[in-house]
Design an enzyme around this catalytic site. Structure first.
Site, PDB file in Angstrom:
ATOM      1  N   LYS A  66     -81.190  24.876  43.832  1.00 13.21           N
ATOM      2  CA  LYS A  66     -80.000  24.365  43.167  1.00 13.21           C
ATOM      3  C   LYS A  66     -80.263  24.103  41.691  1.00 13.21           C
ATOM      4  CE  LYS A  66     -76.518  23.843  44.381  1.00 13.21           C
ATOM      5  NZ  LYS A  66     -75.457  24.885  44.258  1.00 13.21           N
TER       6      LYS A  66
ATOM      7  N   HIS B 133     -74.748  28.047  37.907  1.00  9.95           N
ATOM      8  CA  HIS B 133     -73.302  27.801  37.915  1.00  9.95           C
ATOM      9  C   HIS B 133     -72.895  26.969  36.691  1.00  9.95           C
ATOM     10  CE1 HIS B 133     -72.960  29.472  41.947  1.00  9.95           C
ATOM     11  NE2 HIS B 133     -73.938  28.688  42.355  1.00  9.95           N
TER      12      HIS B 133
ATOM     13  N   ARG C 256     -83.280  22.766  51.148  1.00 14.06           N
ATOM     14  CA  ARG C 256     -83.877  24.074  50.942  1.00 14.06           C
ATOM     15  C   ARG C 256     -85.076  23.968  49.993  1.00 14.06           C
ATOM     16  NH1 ARG C 256     -78.470  27.187  49.212  1.00 14.06           N
ATOM     17  NH2 ARG C 256     -78.008  25.088  48.458  1.00 14.06           N
TER      18      ARG C 256
ATOM     19  N   GLU D 253     -77.044  33.601  40.469  1.00 16.18           N
ATOM     20  CA  GLU D 253     -75.684  34.056  40.771  1.00 16.18           C
ATOM     21  C   GLU D 253     -75.160  35.117  39.823  1.00 16.18           C
ATOM     22  OE1 GLU D 253     -75.039  30.491  38.024  1.00 16.18           O
ATOM     23  OE2 GLU D 253     -76.395  31.011  39.676  1.00 16.18           O
TER      24      GLU D 253
ATOM     25  N   TYR E  54     -80.216  28.894  41.038  1.00 11.02           N
ATOM     26  CA  TYR E  54     -78.770  28.882  40.840  1.00 11.02           C
ATOM     27  C   TYR E  54     -78.449  27.910  39.711  1.00 11.02           C
ATOM     28  CZ  TYR E  54     -78.046  31.303  45.308  1.00 11.02           C
ATOM     29  OH  TYR E  54     -78.051  32.217  46.315  1.00 11.02           O
TER      30      TYR E  54
ATOM     31  N   ASP F  46     -68.671  25.368  43.597  1.00 11.30           N
ATOM     32  CA  ASP F  46     -69.794  25.477  42.666  1.00 11.30           C
ATOM     33  C   ASP F  46     -69.358  26.029  41.316  1.00 11.30           C
ATOM     34  OD1 ASP F  46     -72.111  24.478  43.960  1.00 11.30           O
ATOM     35  OD2 ASP F  46     -72.250  26.267  45.193  1.00 11.30           O
TER      36      ASP F  46
END
Length: 375
Positions: A75, A96, A15, A118, A94, A270
């Site tokens: 990511k 996490h 991505r 998120e 993101y 995740d």
């Protein structure tokens, strides 16, 4: 503003943080967008496509990090990327963080402003930047389960929908949110015998109104969870606590009680995973066995369908990216409480309460952290 888009470097992650179409929106507003060479190749976007909408192309990630103020990724930054962050930079991706102490430590030490997709919220109590990838991961979870139920791939040799005269596979989905509903949609489409477990009666009511008798909805008690998991052919872990580690709902004893060749798909990996027996895997090496049960726990599932995932994600992130670029991070977060809720780390402080609790950091209210940012 100078905006940077590095190429993703996590295992098999194809991505990209900005598509050429999204980048063109920023360029039209007078911003400078610097894209690492080949960053968009996984979604079919060439360097020339980015140049054609006014972007500049950087030869290395080091150039992107050194020359820009706002870093847009997909990511979480890997260790080599975290080392390049500076206090005056803003990272939007993101993260996490709750199950990832090394990443949290590096981001705190970087001094950068780190906003996590998120934990950005909306007016309806949802997580609008997590939802697109939750939809993809939910649907992919059933594709993965169907694949690994096949005997050559280590499974029990079952077809999810069965055939006339042969019962379908029993699919148990733990959590009836976005991931769970999209997993259920796919599993029912394949003809599976689907049960959704949740502890929110509103969620169960919604699922019942949507599908009626086509799906079983069960309030998740410990006894029912154990009974259904140990009798399942497929179990999908689809639980989420915003900003926190996922609860370990399925114990090792439950896994031991499942039939050999059953498949568990941990979409919550995740956030640390919903199965006691889970550990993160990659697209390169996606599964492993515990007590004869196939475990699929790829930490970036939507990365396997980068075109679908990137465009779906950009549809949701672009308004926030435009606000950060047009207004600057401080003003954008002061103006929008939902974007401010995405702030996880700022100037060495942890500003997400569940991350602070999970990792033992002092917690700073995001309002105070935003007020301390430069104008």
């Amino acid at each position: 503003m100078k905006i940077g888009v590095p190429k993703e470097i996590k295992n098999h992650e194809r991505r990209v943080g900005l598509t050429p179409t999204s980048a063109s929106e920023l360029v039209r507003r007078g911003h400078n967008v610097l894209v690492e060479t080949q960053a968009g190749v996984g979604v079919g976007a060439s360097d020339e496509d980015y140049r054609n909408v006014g972007c500049d192309i950087a030869g290395t990630a080091e150039d992107v990090f050194a020359l820009t103020e706002l870093i847009i990724k997909v990511k979480e930054p890997q260790a080599i990327e975290r080392a390049m962050l500076r206090p005056e930079q803003t990272l939007f991706t993101y993260l996490h963080l709750a199950p990832d102490a090394p990443q949290a430590k590096d981001l705190v030490e970087s001094g950068a402003t780190c906003i996590a997709y998120e934990t950005v919220t909306d007016n309806h109590g949802g997580l609008p930047l997590l939802a697109p990838m939750s939809k993809v991961a939910g649907r992919m979870s059933i594709q993965a389960a169907a694949n690994f139920l096949q005997a050559p791939n280590g499974g029990a040799g079952l077809l999810i929908g069965g055939v006339p005269g042969v019962a379908p596979a029993k699919v148990v989905i733990i959590g009836g949110g976005v991931v769970g509903q999209h997993a259920a949609e796919m599993a029912m489409g394949l003809g599976g015998d689907v049960t959704i477990l949740d502890r929110n009666t509103d969620v169960l009511d919604h699922c019942d109104a949507r599908w009626g008798a086509s799906v079983s909805t069960i309030y998740s008690t410990a006894a029912d969870l154990e009974r259904l998991v140990t009798d399942a052919d497929v179990v999908v872990g689809a639980v989420l606590v915003r900003g926190h580690k996922a609860p370990k709902l399925v114990t090792a004893e439950m896994i031991k009680g499942m039939r050999p060749g059953s498949v568990v798909v941990d979409v919550a990996i995740d956030q640390g995973g919903a199965f006691e027996t889970s550990h993160a895997t990659t697209h390169e090496d996606p599964v492993y066995l515990v007590d004869g049960v196939v475990h699929y726990a790829v930490a970036n599932m939507p990365g396997a369908v980068p075109k679908t995932s990137t465009y779906a994600l950009n549809n949701s992130t672009l308004p926030f990216i435009l606000a950060l670029a047009d207004m600057g991070p401080r003003a954008a977060m002061e103006a929008n409480v939902h974007l401010r809720n995405g702030l996880n780390v700022s100037a060495g402080n942890v500003t997400e309460p569940n991350v602070a609790e999970a990792l033992g950091y002092a917690y700073l209210e995001p309002e105070a952290a935003v007020a301390a940012l430069p104008n």
